[in-house]
Write a protein that holds these residues in place. Sequence first.
Motif, short mmCIF file in Angstrom:
data_model
loop_
_atom_site.label_atom_id
_atom_site.label_comp_id
_atom_site.label_asym_id
_atom_site.label_seq_id
_atom_site.Cartn_x
_atom_site.Cartn_y
_atom_site.Cartn_z
N SER A 2 0.90 3.93 -2.99
CA SER A 2 0.65 5.34 -2.71
C SER A 2 1.79 6.21 -3.25
O SER A 2 1.55 7.26 -3.86
CB SER A 2 0.51 5.54 -1.20
N ARG A 52 0.84 -1.21 0.00
CA ARG A 52 0.00 0.00 0.00
C ARG A 52 0.87 1.26 0.00
O ARG A 52 0.57 2.23 -0.69
CB ARG A 52 -0.94 -0.01 1.21
N SER A 108 1.50 6.39 -6.96
CA SER A 108 0.39 7.29 -7.33
C SER A 108 0.84 8.74 -7.26
O SER A 108 0.50 9.56 -8.13
CB SER A 108 -0.81 7.07 -6.41
N GLU A 109 1.57 9.07 -6.21
CA GLU A 109 2.10 10.44 -6.07
C GLU A 109 3.05 10.76 -7.22
O GLU A 109 2.99 11.87 -7.80
CB GLU A 109 2.82 10.61 -4.74
#
Length: 127
Positions: A110, A106, A113-114
């Motif tokens: 994340s 996760r 994604s950033e």
Amino acid sequence: LSEQVVSLAFPSASTTGGEVSDATLSAVDKELESAPLLTDALSKLLYRLDNCRGVEQHLEDSLRRLEQQDARLDGENSLLVNQVRILEQDLAHAEELRKHENAEFRQERSRFSEIKEDLEKRLNKLE
């Protein structure tokens, strides 16, 4: 037959060790000769008694084997219980590892994604 009758009548006496006299055995022989029906009945009873003793010995042997088998099965059961405990511990450890790996996944997702958003913003600025 007279020795068997005397040994039944006096179980603690020995007919071969001299505890029962030859005269007693002779007297029993004479009584048995004079009563053929009694002799026949005693012979049958002695035969049945021998069979019962054989069955008793067989049952004792079977009981010993069952006790040994029971002890062996108890040992096997203990081993299986220990193996189950080890497997449960391994499973708990695997679940902890999975939770940790999921948390790491996760975090990586994340972070990606950033980075993706940042790259998309840069691309938009360049256009």
